[in-house]
Structure formats: structure tokens, C-alpha cells
Design a protein around this motif. Structure first.
Motif, short mmCIF file in Angstrom:
data_model
loop_
_atom_site.label_atom_id
_atom_site.label_comp_id
_atom_site.label_asym_id
_atom_site.label_seq_id
_atom_site.Cartn_x
_atom_site.Cartn_y
_atom_site.Cartn_z
N GLY A 1 32.05 -15.21 6.93
CA GLY A 1 33.50 -15.30 7.14
C GLY A 1 34.20 -16.00 5.99
O GLY A 1 35.32 -15.63 5.62
N GLY A 2 33.54 -17.02 5.41
CA GLY A 2 34.16 -17.73 4.29
C GLY A 2 34.38 -16.83 3.09
O GLY A 2 35.42 -16.92 2.41
N LEU A 3 33.40 -15.97 2.80
CA LEU A 3 33.55 -15.04 1.66
C LEU A 3 34.70 -14.07 1.91
O LEU A 3 35.49 -13.79 0.99
CB LEU A 3 32.24 -14.28 1.45
N LEU A 4 34.81 -13.57 3.13
CA LEU A 4 35.93 -12.67 3.44
C LEU A 4 37.26 -13.40 3.31
O LEU A 4 38.24 -12.83 2.82
CB LEU A 4 35.76 -12.13 4.86
N GLY A 5 37.31 -14.65 3.74
CA GLY A 5 38.54 -15.42 3.61
C GLY A 5 38.92 -15.68 2.16
O GLY A 5 40.11 -15.63 1.81
N MET B 1 32.86 -16.34 12.67
CA MET B 1 33.31 -15.72 11.43
C MET B 1 34.84 -15.61 11.31
O MET B 1 35.39 -15.94 10.26
CB MET B 1 32.66 -14.35 11.27
N PRO B 2 35.58 -15.20 12.34
CA PRO B 2 37.04 -15.09 12.18
C PRO B 2 37.71 -16.43 11.87
O PRO B 2 38.57 -16.51 10.98
CB PRO B 2 37.50 -14.54 13.54
N THR B 3 37.32 -17.49 12.57
CA THR B 3 37.92 -18.80 12.33
C THR B 3 37.56 -19.32 10.95
O THR B 3 38.41 -19.90 10.25
CB THR B 3 37.47 -19.79 13.41
N ARG C 1 39.67 -17.48 8.32
CA ARG C 1 41.04 -17.97 8.26
C ARG C 1 41.13 -19.33 7.57
O ARG C 1 42.05 -19.58 6.79
CB ARG C 1 41.61 -18.09 9.67
N SER C 2 40.18 -20.23 7.85
CA SER C 2 40.23 -21.55 7.22
C SER C 2 39.99 -21.47 5.72
O SER C 2 40.67 -22.14 4.94
CB SER C 2 39.24 -22.52 7.86
N ASN C 3 39.04 -20.64 5.28
CA ASN C 3 38.79 -20.51 3.85
C ASN C 3 39.93 -19.78 3.16
O ASN C 3 40.26 -20.10 2.01
CB ASN C 3 37.47 -19.77 3.62
N ARG C 4 40.55 -18.84 3.83
CA ARG C 4 41.72 -18.16 3.25
C ARG C 4 42.85 -19.17 3.05
O ARG C 4 43.52 -19.16 2.01
CB ARG C 4 42.17 -17.04 4.19
#
Length: 302
Positions: free
Chosen positions: A119-123, A176-178, A181-184
Motif C-alpha cells: 500500500g505504501g508503494l501505491l500511495g 493496504m488502503p490506509t 493514503r498515509s504514504n500519499r
């Protein structure tokens, strides 16, 4: 009159010279100084360090084998021999809780790392590129986030089965979603900075821009979310094991120990009290540590 230099005077001059030497200050050292000034954050760090030591030296600390069944000592209350009492199979609960520290911390760490790198990479991609990429990634994350985290994890485990890899995958997809969002949000905080625009003006490549310039300046916020998700992973893991969809017996995981003791809540409440206290203390320590890191990395406190 000429100044006389004695060995004692030379020592004093050298000491004064060292004191006057300027100390190089970096963002990391400044953050550490602010972190040390927070007593609750230091308390959380101290408890986390103790838990890590307990997990490492669990075979030396535990007085009994956590799987050994002693039918002559079933359902014994806490005593000097069995500090936390024994369960319905005569197993020492203290030993099981000590080894549960190893299982809970390690599995929670793997769950958080997996969620951070997926999820961090996606963000990071959504925050840097924006536009269509941001819209597509975030709308997919919205679909995943519309399902409660624990419900999604339970569904994934129901499909994949019980086990440590399946549990890590379930918590990873649920978190993963949360994490995205945080990394984005962390990347967006530095996206419009002057040094980013200057780097783009001189033709710095996108991959180099993300790795060399954006992630190092956003890593403070990412660490805060990472530490906070360790507590979330432990809670999710314990909740899933408690309702019977997490790890399987005889694994000494805290939620599974709670599941074993729920049938004896009225007759032997200690079977649930001590593992519940360990979950509470661990999550509380990670939250204190995360709050301290948030205050330490907050640029408004500089």
C-alpha cells in the motif's frame, strides 16, 4: 611578558577548544532531542525494548515448555510455581504468554512491512504522479476501504486457510488502503517544495526524484504511521485468533490464548486476564511511541 605554557594549561586549552567546537546538527539529531524530552514517548520506547528482549530470550525466561501438558496441574490458580496459572491442559500460561510475545511481535512486524511495501508503494506513486494514476489508485483503495479491516481480513483467511503466511496476507490486504493514503499524504507534503521544483528544473529523473529527494524528506511521517500500524496489526491478529480464524493451536499467540480461556471466564478469569494485559500494554506502548515520534518529527516544533 611572555605567557608561560604548562602541561596543565595546555590540557585546559584543549578542553576549551573541544567545548567551543560547533556540533553539527541534523534533522535526525534534532528529532531525537525532541523525542528524549517526551517522558511518555521514552516510556513507550522502554516498554517496546523490554518486549523485544523478552521475545529474543523467551526460551531462557519461560520456566516451562509452552506445549507441555501436565494433567496433574490443570486449572491451577496463579502461584509461585505457575505465575499466571495453568490452562485446561495443565500448560503454564506464563510460558505461553512469554513465547506469545515472540509470535505476536514478529508476525505484526511482517504484516506491517508487507502493508508498507504494498500500500505504501501505491500511495507514493499516487502522490508523486497525481492525475489519472492518483485517481485510479485512490478509487481502488476506496473500494477496499469501504469494507471494515477486520471483515476483509476474516474473508481472506476464510479463503486461504489458517497459518502465518495466510494471516500476514490477510492483514496486509486489509491495511493496504490506509497505508496507501498515509504514504500519499506524506508525499504530497513535500511534493510542492522548492527543492523538488528545483530538482525537476535541472532534469532529475523521476525514480531518482522519488528515492533521493522525496522519500528521505517524508520518511519521518512514514515512520509514525509504520509504528502506529504495529499496534493495529497486533490488535487485528489477536482479534482474529480470538474468534477462531487466525492462527491454530497450539501456537502460543495472545489472541489464541484468549480464545482458549473464554470458556472459563467465570471459573478461571486469570486465563484471559494476563494475555489481555499483554495485548493492552503492547498496543499502549506502541501508541505512546508513535505519539512521541509525531511530536519529534513535527516541523512546527523546531
Amino acid at each position: 611578558m611572555a605567557k608561560i605554557h604548562t602541561p596543565a594549561m595546555e590540557k585546559i586549552e584543549k578542553r576549551n577548544a573541544k567545548r567551543k567546537k560547533p556540533v553539527k546538527s541534523t534533522p535526525t539529531t534534532e528529532s531525537w532531542k525532541r523525542f528524549k524530552r517526551n517522558p511518555t514517548a521514552l516510556l513507550g520506547l522502554f516498554v517496546v525494548c523490554i518486549l523485544i528482549l523478552v521475545a529474543i530470550f523467551a526460551p531462557l525466561i519461560a520456566p516451562f515448555d509452552y506445549q507441555k501438558q501436565d494433567y496433574a496441574s490443570m486449572m491451577q490458580a496463579p502461584s509461585m510455581k505457575h505465575l499466571f496459572g495453568t490452562d485446561q491442559f495443565g500448560r503454564d500460561i506464563f510460558s505461553r504468554v512469554i513465547f506469545g510475545t515472540r509470535y505476536s511481535l514478529v508476525i505484526a512486524l511482517f504484516c506491517t512491512i508487507a502493508a508498507f511495501f504494498s500500500g505504501g508503494l501505491l500511495g507514493i506513486i499516487a502522490g508523486y504522479f497525481g492525475g489519472i494514476a492518483d485517481t485510479i489508485i485512490m478509487r481502488i483503495m476506496d473500494v477496499f476501504q469501504s469494507i471494515p479491516m477486520i471483515m476483509m481480513a476474516m474473508c481472506i483467511v476464510a479463503v486461504l486457510g489458517n497459518g502465518i503466511p495466510q494471516l500476514v496476507a490477510a492483514v496486509m490486504f486489509a491495511s493496504m488502503p490506509t497505508m496507501a493514503r498515509s504514504n500519499r499524504a506524506a508525499i504530497l507534503r513535500v511534493r510542492g517544495s522548492d527543492y523538488i521544483e528545483s530538482s525537476e528544473a535541472i532534469g532529475v529523473g523521476q525514480i531518482r526524484m522519488i528515492i533521493k529527494h522525496m522519500i528521505p524528506n517524508a520518511v519521518g511521517v512514514m515512520i509514525i504511521y509504520f509504528v502506529g500500524f504495529l499496534a493495529v496489526s497486533i490488535m487485528m491478529m489477536s482479534a482474529m485468533s480470538y474468534i477462531g480464524v487466525g492462527l491454530s493451536a497450539p501456537t502460543p499467540e495472545w489472541g489464541l490464548i484468549l480464545n482458549d480461556g473464554k470458556a472459563y471466564l467465570t471459573s478461571a478469569p486469570y486465563m484471559m486476564l494476563f494475555p489481555a494485559m499483554m495485548i493492552m500494554i503492547t498496543c499502549f506502548a506502541f501508541n505512546l511511541m508513535g505519539d512521541g515520534l509525531r511530536d519529534a518529527f513535527d516541523p512546527r516544533l523546531k
